[in-house]
Design an enzyme around this catalytic site. Structure first.
Site, PDB file in Angstrom:
ATOM      1  N   GLU A   7      73.727  51.004 149.570  1.00 13.40           N
ATOM      2  CA  GLU A   7      74.219  50.155 150.589  1.00 13.40           C
ATOM      3  C   GLU A   7      74.600  48.684 150.257  1.00 13.40           C
ATOM      4  OE1 GLU A   7      73.026  49.210 155.409  1.00 13.40           O
ATOM      5  OE2 GLU A   7      72.501  50.988 154.515  1.00 13.40           O
ATOM      6  N   ASP A  80      70.388  52.687 152.927  1.00  9.76           N
ATOM      7  CA  ASP A  80      69.222  52.203 153.738  1.00  9.76           C
ATOM      8  C   ASP A  80      68.356  53.587 154.552  1.00  9.76           C
ATOM      9  OD1 ASP A  80      69.554  49.970 152.556  1.00  9.76           O
ATOM     10  OD2 ASP A  80      69.769  48.603 154.148  1.00  9.76           O
ATOM     11  N   TYR A 298      60.627  48.038 152.635  1.00  7.88           N
ATOM     12  CA  TYR A 298      61.723  47.944 153.510  1.00  7.88           C
ATOM     13  C   TYR A 298      61.445  47.141 154.708  1.00  7.88           C
ATOM     14  CZ  TYR A 298      65.937  49.476 156.149  1.00  7.88           C
ATOM     15  OH  TYR A 298      67.259  49.398 156.768  1.00  7.88           O
TER      16      TYR A 298
END
Length: 698
Positions: A7, A80, A298
């Site tokens: 991404e 993601d 993340y």
């Protein structure tokens, strides 16, 4: 060759390094398809079928992706690990003609060699429930935006915007302002006795508590005077001493929300800055001798869960570096909030051996400071409790009770690496915890050194900061981690809110928009209703609810409110603030209006007379063209200083410029002021001239 589609372009180099030869990484740079901007693009009659088109700025990327995919032996989609990422993979699969049910999707919560290799070994089909949840959110937001925005634009002023989450967030800000305006301060008094042992000079404080065994709040001067009269000449005697060993538990590791709150409260970083720094730490930063390395997991998560591997890593690190006493008997586990998606771990460092100090030289100031608090918070979350010797002492003076509380460290535990910071928004300076209290015994007489009475007034609730607004959104279930920053930024860009220092307050426009929306769209603006929508989106993600059915139920409510609003012809106009400036073109008194860069003067006879003037006072003369430099507000809501000669002159500065010249290079000096000093810096980045001057007390 295997093509891996990710991404964000920022992590391309990091992932490519871990994949090695035989793989090629390409980035979509976000979404590549979206609802067509030219219209609603949702076929309501056809079960809310969305109409997707290729985004205008992604044609070249799609062309390159298509060409690479044709020559690739296999395509893996590694966007993601969230709803948006799953939807992007689904759109890429559609464009590249990949079966979404094939093992084409890989995901990882951290960009490390082990996580990437593990993902390669476990490809899966695209999770269509996640995709449906994202589609449902996108369709809901489009329906509200395209159906409600024209209504308020017609009733208030043209080109206004409404949104399912943004309008409810605005309501939080407006409601807080109403609370502040309605607040009536209440008087109270704090009485402090300064005491010492007989024949001892060490003075300690004791705060007034109550009378005859009961807590008493002193609410006025008369009550204060009575207490002081009662204890005048009375002896102070130690009545009760309670000693105990108390403990405090480490806080949980960071979620997106708690990280953003601490970044502002501890580091003074705005949401935009902390989000940017977090993204860099997640995608990877250049480390000397290592290349690009991702430092944290993340960064969009609402969970405090930690993986077993991370718990084991923390255990080994803590025992090795601090000793076995600093690790708890059983690992620390934390309970996530109600309605948490729990899709990802908490935010944590990937490798504890990469300490903040060891990588400091390779990081920007923001990246280092954010990494440091993420690192320390996680490490502390896995450590043993801190313990204290605590004491509470009741002291009597003619049946009036004074209390002294104290605490001294016994075992540092998690505080060895992590100290909580005081949040000044919620601080209470009426309760005083002391560390130095002399050894006392029950029945012991004390000497009254002095007594002080201070009048105080209760304070209204504080306006929201960016951090406390994020906290409120999370607590009330408005939005999700990925939407907090865009939502708060959006209502500022729409001029519905503005900053006063670090605090957010509604503009007059924002207040009128909010009250109009509440009047005609009470369900859409209901915070509980908005939170319920988020829960139902979670249910779609979990596969329990068909997204079209959920959207249909929502639209039924929206349609009824649209009908009511359309039948009502009531208009809401913003009050016009007249200035004392006369229009030099037509002679009318100019009025103050809000614009993209803040307030400005406009002729009230617009559109016949289109004269406008700057409202802000000039701060200096432009060093490039000699015209005035004034304060302006950018798209993000941040203030900068620009030349009034724009667009012909493009001089800007983030700090207020002065008319002073740099003695080293001749450039303009900018200034930063605090309560005590003014710091002057040269505007030229290559010149490091700086000087500080203390302010002269007035």
């Amino acid at each position: 060759m295997i093509l891996v589609v990710i991404e964000g372009a920022g992590k391309k180099e990091t992932i490519q390094k871990y994949l090695g030869s035989g793989y090629e990484v390409m980035a979509t740079k976000g979404h590549i398809r979206d609802l067509d901007k030219n219209g609603l693009s949702v076929d309501i009659a056809n079960n809310f079928e969305p109409k997707y088109v290729v985004m205008s700025d992604k044609s070249a990327i799609i062309k390159s992706l298509t060409a690479k995919a044709k020559s690739a032996g296999k395509v893996l989609l590694a966007t993601d690990p969230d709803r948006e990422g799953e939807a992007i993979s689904w759109h890429v699969a559609h464009i590249l003609d990949i079966d979404p049910n094939s093992a084409c999707r890989i995901e990882f919560n951290e960009i490390s060699k082990s996580a990437v290799q593990k993902a390669l070994q476990n490809p899966r089909a695209i999770n269509l429930d996640l995709v449906d949840a994202q589609q449902a959110r996108r369709v809901l937001d489009r329906l509200v935006g395209y159906k409600v925005s024209p209504v308020i634009s017609k009733k208030i002023q043209p080109k206004l915007s409404a949104g399912r989450v943004q309008s409810t967030t605005l309501e939080l800000v407006v409601d807080r302002e109403k609370e502040i305006l309605a607040f009536v301060p209440e008087e109270y008094w704090v009485i402090t006795a300064l005491l010492n042992k007989i024949n001892d000079t060490q003075v300690f404080k004791s705060l007034y508590y109550g009378f005859n065994g009961k807590k008493v709040k002193i609410e006025n001067t008369e009550q204060k005077d009575k207490v002081l009269l009662d204890i005048k000449g009375a002896g102070f005697v130690v009545d009760k001493i309670k000693k105990s060993v108390t403990s405090s538990h480490a806080p949980a590791p960071y979620t997106t929300s708690t990280m953003q709150q601490d970044a502002l409260n501890k580091l003074g970083m705005t949401l935009k800055r902390s989000s940017s720094a977090a993204q860099s730490l997640y995608e990877g930063v250049e480390i000397a001798g290592e290349g690009k390395v991702a430092l944290v997991t993340y960064i969009r998560t609402d969970s405090v869960r930690v993986s077993p591997d991370a718990i084991a890593m923390a255990k080994n690190f803590i025992i090795k570096n601090f000793g076995a006493d600093y690790y708890p008997e059983t690992p620390n586990f934390y309970k996530s909030r109600k309605n948490t998606q729990d899709a990802h771990e908490a935010i944590r460092p990937i490798n504890l051996s990469l300490t903040p100090e060891s990588v400091k030289a390779s990081l920007s100031s923001d990246n280092y400071r954010l990494y440091k608090i993420i690192y320390e918070r996680f490490l502390a979350s896995q450590m043993a409790k801190a313990t204290y010797n605590s004491v509470t002492i009741d002291i009597l003076a003619n049946k009036h009770i004074f209390k002294t509380t104290g605490r001294t460290p016994l075992f540092a535990g998690y505080t060895k690496v992590y100290e909580d910071y005081k949040n000044t928004d919620n601080s209470n300076d009426d309760d005083e915890l002391q560390s130095l209290i002399p050894e006392l015994t029950e029945g012991e007489k004390l000497n009254l050194n002095d007594i002080k009475a201070e009048q105080k007034f209760t304070k209204p609730p504080a306006r929201y900061t960016e951090a406390s607004l994020v906290k409120a959104m999370e607590e009330k279930g408005i939005g999700r981690p990925a939407t907090y920053v865009p939502t708060i930024t959006l209502i500022a860009n729409r001029l519905y809110t503005e900053k006063e220092g670090k605090y957010i307050k509604p503009t007059e426009l924002g207040s009128v928009v909010c009250s109009t929306l509440i009047k005609f769209f009470p369900d859409i603006m209901n915070i509980g209703f908005t939170a319920e929508m988020e829960d139902k989106l979670d249910s779609v993600e979990e596969g329990g609810v068909e997204w079209q059915k959920f959207v249909a139920e929502f639209y039924k409510v929206l349609e009824a409110e649209l009908k009511t609003a359309g039948e009502n012809t009531e208009k809401f106009r913003l009050p016009v603030e007249e200035s004392n400036v006369v229009c030099d073109k037509c002679g009318a008194k100019m009025v103050i209006r809000n614009g993209r860069y803040g307030k400005f003067l406009a002729c009230p006879k617009f559109p016949e007379c289109k004269n406008i003037k700057n409202l802000n006072e000039p701060v200096a003369k432009c060093p490039d063209c000699g015209k005035d430099v004034i304060a302006r507000r950018g798209k993000s809501g941040k203030t900068f200083y620009g030349c009034t000669g724009y667009p012909n002159c493009k001089f800007i500065s983030w700090d207020p410029p002065t008319d002073q010249k740099c003695p080293t290079c001749g450039g303009v000096l900018t200034k930063k002021e605090t309560d005590e000093q003014i710091k002057y810096n040269c505007i030229n980045k290559t010149c490091r001239y700086s000087r500080t001057e203390k302010k002269v007390p007035v």
